[in-house]
Motif scaffolding. Structure first.
Motif, PDB file in Angstrom:
ATOM      1  N   GLN A 105       0.828  -1.196   0.000  1.00 21.11           N
ATOM      2  CA  GLN A 105       0.000   0.000   0.000  1.00 21.11           C
ATOM      3  C   GLN A 105       0.875   1.262   0.000  1.00 21.11           C
ATOM      4  N   GLY A 106       0.513   2.187  -0.850  1.00 21.04           N
ATOM      5  CA  GLY A 106       1.236   3.449  -0.871  1.00 21.04           C
ATOM      6  C   GLY A 106       2.504   3.429  -1.702  1.00 21.04           C
ATOM      7  N   ALA A 107       2.810   2.282  -2.291  1.00 19.38           N
ATOM      8  CA  ALA A 107       4.038   2.189  -3.087  1.00 19.38           C
ATOM      9  C   ALA A 107       3.948   3.017  -4.362  1.00 19.38           C
ATOM     10  N   GLY A 108       2.727   3.162  -4.862  1.00 12.62           N
ATOM     11  CA  GLY A 108       2.545   3.922  -6.095  1.00 12.62           C
ATOM     12  C   GLY A 108       1.934   3.091  -7.221  1.00 12.62           C
ATOM     13  N   LYS A 109       1.261   2.002  -6.889  1.00 19.17           N
ATOM     14  CA  LYS A 109       0.681   1.127  -7.914  1.00 19.17           C
ATOM     15  C   LYS A 109      -0.335   1.873  -8.782  1.00 19.17           C
ATOM     16  N   THR A 110      -1.274   2.530  -8.116  1.00 19.40           N
ATOM     17  CA  THR A 110      -2.343   3.174  -8.873  1.00 19.40           C
ATOM     18  C   THR A 110      -1.778   4.287  -9.752  1.00 19.40           C
ATOM     19  N   THR A 111      -0.926   5.098  -9.159  1.00 19.77           N
ATOM     20  CA  THR A 111      -0.293   6.179  -9.919  1.00 19.77           C
ATOM     21  C   THR A 111       0.482   5.623 -11.104  1.00 19.77           C
ATOM     22  N   THR A 112       1.237   4.556 -10.855  1.00 19.35           N
ATOM     23  CA  THR A 112       2.053   3.985 -11.918  1.00 19.35           C
ATOM     24  C   THR A 112       1.187   3.338 -13.001  1.00 19.35           C
ATOM     25  N   LYS A 142     -12.033   5.067  -6.850  1.00 17.82           N
ATOM     26  CA  LYS A 142     -12.245   6.460  -7.247  1.00 17.82           C
ATOM     27  C   LYS A 142     -10.958   7.059  -7.812  1.00 17.82           C
ATOM     28  N   GLN A 143      -9.880   6.767  -7.143  1.00 19.20           N
ATOM     29  CA  GLN A 143      -8.576   7.301  -7.553  1.00 19.20           C
ATOM     30  C   GLN A 143      -8.239   6.873  -8.988  1.00 19.20           C
ATOM     31  N   LEU A 144      -8.486   5.598  -9.265  1.00 15.20           N
ATOM     32  CA  LEU A 144      -8.195   5.098 -10.607  1.00 15.20           C
ATOM     33  C   LEU A 144      -9.155   5.714 -11.632  1.00 15.20           C
ATOM     34  N   THR A 244       9.537   3.677  -7.459  1.00 12.12           N
ATOM     35  CA  THR A 244       8.897   4.992  -7.446  1.00 12.12           C
ATOM     36  C   THR A 244       9.560   5.937  -6.454  1.00 12.12           C
ATOM     37  N   LYS A 245       9.175   7.181  -6.559  1.00 14.03           N
ATOM     38  CA  LYS A 245       9.595   8.251  -5.646  1.00 14.03           C
ATOM     39  C   LYS A 245      11.101   8.484  -5.679  1.00 14.03           C
ATOM     40  N   LEU A 246      11.678   8.245  -6.821  1.00 14.31           N
ATOM     41  CA  LEU A 246      13.103   8.546  -6.968  1.00 14.31           C
ATOM     42  C   LEU A 246      13.338  10.036  -7.100  1.00 14.31           C
ATOM     43  N   ASP A 247      12.278  10.800  -7.153  1.00  9.66           N
ATOM     44  CA  ASP A 247      12.426  12.256  -7.169  1.00  9.66           C
ATOM     45  C   ASP A 247      12.701  12.767  -5.766  1.00  9.66           C
ATOM     46  N   GLY A 248      12.501  11.948  -4.768  1.00  9.62           N
ATOM     47  CA  GLY A 248      12.810  12.358  -3.395  1.00  9.62           C
ATOM     48  C   GLY A 248      14.311  12.338  -3.193  1.00  9.62           C
ATOM     49  N   ALA A 269      11.358   4.038 -13.587  1.00  8.45           N
ATOM     50  CA  ALA A 269      11.560   4.837 -12.390  1.00  8.45           C
ATOM     51  C   ALA A 269      10.491   5.915 -12.325  1.00  8.45           C
ATOM     52  N   GLY A 270       9.829   5.999 -11.191  1.00  8.59           N
ATOM     53  CA  GLY A 270       8.842   7.058 -10.971  1.00  8.59           C
ATOM     54  C   GLY A 270       9.548   8.293 -10.459  1.00  8.59           C
ATOM     55  N   MET A 271       9.357   9.397 -11.165  1.00  4.67           N
ATOM     56  CA  MET A 271      10.098  10.612 -10.839  1.00  4.67           C
ATOM     57  C   MET A 271       9.202  11.741 -10.366  1.00  4.67           C
ATOM     58  N   GLY A 272       7.999  11.424  -9.926  1.00  2.00           N
ATOM     59  CA  GLY A 272       7.108  12.474  -9.448  1.00  2.00           C
ATOM     60  C   GLY A 272       5.674  11.976  -9.473  1.00  2.00           C
ATOM     61  N   GLU A 273       4.778  12.818  -9.001  1.00  2.08           N
ATOM     62  CA  GLU A 273       3.390  12.382  -8.897  1.00  2.08           C
ATOM     63  C   GLU A 273       2.630  12.520 -10.211  1.00  2.08           C
ATOM     64  N   LYS A 274       3.162  13.317 -11.116  1.00  2.00           N
ATOM     65  CA  LYS A 274       2.415  13.579 -12.349  1.00  2.00           C
ATOM     66  C   LYS A 274       2.462  12.394 -13.312  1.00  2.00           C
TER      67      LYS A 274
HETATM   68  P1  GDP Z   1      -0.756   2.569  -4.169  1.00  4.33           P
HETATM   69  O1  GDP Z   1      -1.340   2.452  -2.808  1.00  4.33           O
HETATM   70  O2  GDP Z   1       0.374   1.591  -4.366  1.00  4.33           O
HETATM   71  O3  GDP Z   1      -1.759   2.465  -5.257  1.00  4.33           O
HETATM   72  O4  GDP Z   1      -0.076   3.998  -4.259  1.00  4.33           O
HETATM   73  P2  GDP Z   1      -0.595   5.328  -4.982  1.00  4.33           P
HETATM   74  O5  GDP Z   1      -0.466   5.207  -6.451  1.00  4.33           O
HETATM   75  O6  GDP Z   1      -1.920   5.707  -4.445  1.00  4.33           O
HETATM   76  O7  GDP Z   1       0.511   6.352  -4.493  1.00  4.33           O
HETATM   77  C1  GDP Z   1       0.718   6.700  -3.148  1.00  4.33           C
HETATM   78  C2  GDP Z   1       1.262   8.112  -3.067  1.00  4.33           C
HETATM   79  O8  GDP Z   1       2.542   8.173  -3.643  1.00  4.33           O
HETATM   80  C3  GDP Z   1       0.427   9.112  -3.845  1.00  4.33           C
HETATM   81  O9  GDP Z   1       0.344  10.291  -3.095  1.00  4.33           O
HETATM   82  C4  GDP Z   1       1.199   9.340  -5.122  1.00  4.33           C
HETATM   83  O10 GDP Z   1       0.969  10.602  -5.658  1.00  4.33           O
HETATM   84  C5  GDP Z   1       2.615   9.171  -4.646  1.00  4.33           C
HETATM   85  N1  GDP Z   1       3.536   8.734  -5.706  1.00  4.33           N
HETATM   86  C6  GDP Z   1       3.446   7.675  -6.525  1.00  4.33           C
HETATM   87  N2  GDP Z   1       4.504   7.590  -7.355  1.00  4.33           N
HETATM   88  C7  GDP Z   1       5.308   8.636  -7.052  1.00  4.33           C
HETATM   89  C8  GDP Z   1       6.583   9.110  -7.539  1.00  4.33           C
HETATM   90  O11 GDP Z   1       7.213   8.546  -8.436  1.00  4.33           O
HETATM   91  N3  GDP Z   1       7.061  10.240  -6.951  1.00  4.33           N
HETATM   92  C9  GDP Z   1       6.397  10.883  -5.951  1.00  4.33           C
HETATM   93  N4  GDP Z   1       6.959  11.979  -5.446  1.00  4.33           N
HETATM   94  N5  GDP Z   1       5.234  10.474  -5.471  1.00  4.33           N
HETATM   95  C10 GDP Z   1       4.673   9.368  -6.007  1.00  4.33           C
END
Ligand code: GDP
Ligand code: MG
Length: 439
Positions: A105-112, A142-144, A244-248, A269-274
């Protein structure tokens, strides 16, 4: 590179051959730097052993100091460890190609999921269907769906009451009917790896027989990421990793260990939220980052391809002799603009993190116009010899350019810092031309 490592490099500069003592000193620091960067200790141990074997007794290249030589070996080994660049996505013989996204959870699956869909359409003209299989939190569906709206792409969901395995199966049927050539399944995560989660994922896997299973891992979680990757791989036999979150400001050592432990490639590599902030994973850049050297090579290459060769040569000469003036700067700004966002360029420079003045607000694109105005308000002499600048000149310039004296001051300070940095870079570039220096 940690400051201590830097100073160790300095200490053994100017020798002809790399001695055992040099390597010992260097590898001790390298070891610390790697551990600090969250690289798994077993991985570090193996690596140091190989580095020692390779580095001792090597002739030092003309263009490198022994310290740099060792670092070069280290970097090559790190890059090797992470494998080549492998950002390919499978294409199934029979449409649709199915990609399953898994992870905590929170890894970034949905965003990715959204990012991948975006990439597939933009780069490969594909037409993906997104599937909401995280039924445990209404917000997840909803997020998706929101992402789908943003991307103008279909999202398949059956609400929170349906079984994720059914959802996945039905989604494939719909994709066939609607001629979606990719199906990306966004699954649920947990805070920790647990049996129930794995069970569900295995069932989905059996049902949809995915062509890819991407494990999404948060780079910020460090060593934990390695354990997570190991268990997901054991249970699901993943096909690749998205970090993900390699922009941190994480050093990203986890990347190295994940590859070593799972032997699965890190593909993206995920480089941001966009949605457009997903990149192919570059092992070499990652190696630089882990060593904290900045992405010097990329920067230099970028500069080389953009700046006209002849002009670059003249400029190089000027930089080296420190006769670089504001006139040159003004001319350069045109070239720099061609290279892309300044922020990107700066973040690739070694030590850029420390240069607060450069990194923060002052140098975003809109400021470029201001900078131009300030320089244009300078007299010829002032542009050539900024040293003559005094309070009344600064005041006049500020007035002429519609800025303030402190903005003028800031530019002057940045300019002198930039000159110093350019000089360093020029030296590195010179080294590179010499004999295959590769960082
Ligand atoms: P999930 O629970 O695995 O589906 O994770 P989400 O896709 O909901 O992402 C969790 C949080 O991480 C969200 O606030 C995203 O915007 C953020 N996030 C995802 N990928 C990245 C990334 O590459 N960089 C940054 N800075 N934030 C990210
Ligand atoms: Mg999610």
């Amino acid at each position: 590179l940690s400051d201590r490592l830097q100073s160790t490099i300095k200490k053994i500069t100017g020798k002809g051959k790399v001695s055992e003592q040099d390597v010992k000193e260097m590898t001790r620091e390298v070891r610390l730097a790697l551990l600090e960067a969250d690289v798994n200790f077993k991985v570090v141990k193996d690596l140091i052993k190989r580095i020692k074997e390779r580095a001792v007794g090597q002739e030092v290249m003309e263009s490198l100091t022994p310290g740099q030589q060792v670092i070069k070996v280290v970097k090559e080994e790190l890059t090797d460890l992470m494998g080549g660049e492998q950002s390919k996505i499978a294409v199934a013989d029979k449409s649709p190609t199915v990609i399953m996204m898994v992870g905590l959870q929170g890894a970034g699956k949905t965003t990715t999921t959204g990012k991948l869909a975006n990439l597939l359409r933009k780069k490969h003209n594909r037409n993906p269907l997104l599937v909401a299989c995280d039924v445990y939190r209404p917000a997840a569906i909803k997020q998706l769906e929101t992402l789908g709206t943003q991307l103008n792409m279909p999202v398949f969901s059956m609400g929170t009451d349906a079984n994720p395995v059914d959802i996945a199966g039905k989604a494939i049927e719909q994709a066939k009917e609607e001629h979606n050539d990719y199906v990306i399944i966004d699954t649920a995560g947990r805070l920790h790896v647990d049996h129930e989660l794995m069970n569900e994922l295995q069932q989905i896997k059996t049902t949809v027989r995915p062509d890819e299973i991407f494990l999404v891992v948060d780079a910020m979680t460090g060593q934990d990421a390695v354990n997570v990757a190991e268990s997901f791989n054991e249970q699901l036999d993943i096909s690749g990793v998205v970090l993900t979150k390699l922009d941190g400001d994480t050093r990203g050592g986890a990347a190295l260990s994940i590859k070593a432990v799972t032997d699965k490639p890190i593909k993206f590599a995920g480089m941001g939220e966009k949605l457009d902030q997903l990149e192919a994973f570059h092992p070499e850049r990652m190696a630089s980052r882990i060593l904290g050297m900045g992405d010097v090579l990329t920067l230099i290459e970028k500069a080389q391809t953009t700046v006209d060769e002849k002009q670059a040569k003249a400029l190089e000469e000027k930089m080296r002799s420190m006769s670089f003036t504001f006139d040159d700067f003004l001319e350069q700004m045109g070239q720099v603009k061609k290279m892309g966002p300044l922020e990107d360029l700066l973040s690739m420079m070694p030590g850029a993190g420390k240069m607060k003045g450069l990194k923060n607000a002052q140098i975003d694109e809109s400021q470029l116009t201001k900078v131009e105005a300030i320089i244009q308000s300078m007299t010829k002499k002032e542009r050539q010899e900024p040293e003559i600048m005094n309070a009344s000149r600064k005041k006049r310039i500020a007035k002429g350019s519609g800025t303030t004296v402190s903005q003028v001051n800031r530019l002057l300070k940045q300019f002198s810092e930039m000159k110093k940095m350019m000089k360093q870079m020029t030296n590195m570039q010179k080294g590179k031309k010499g004999k295959g220096m590769k960082f």
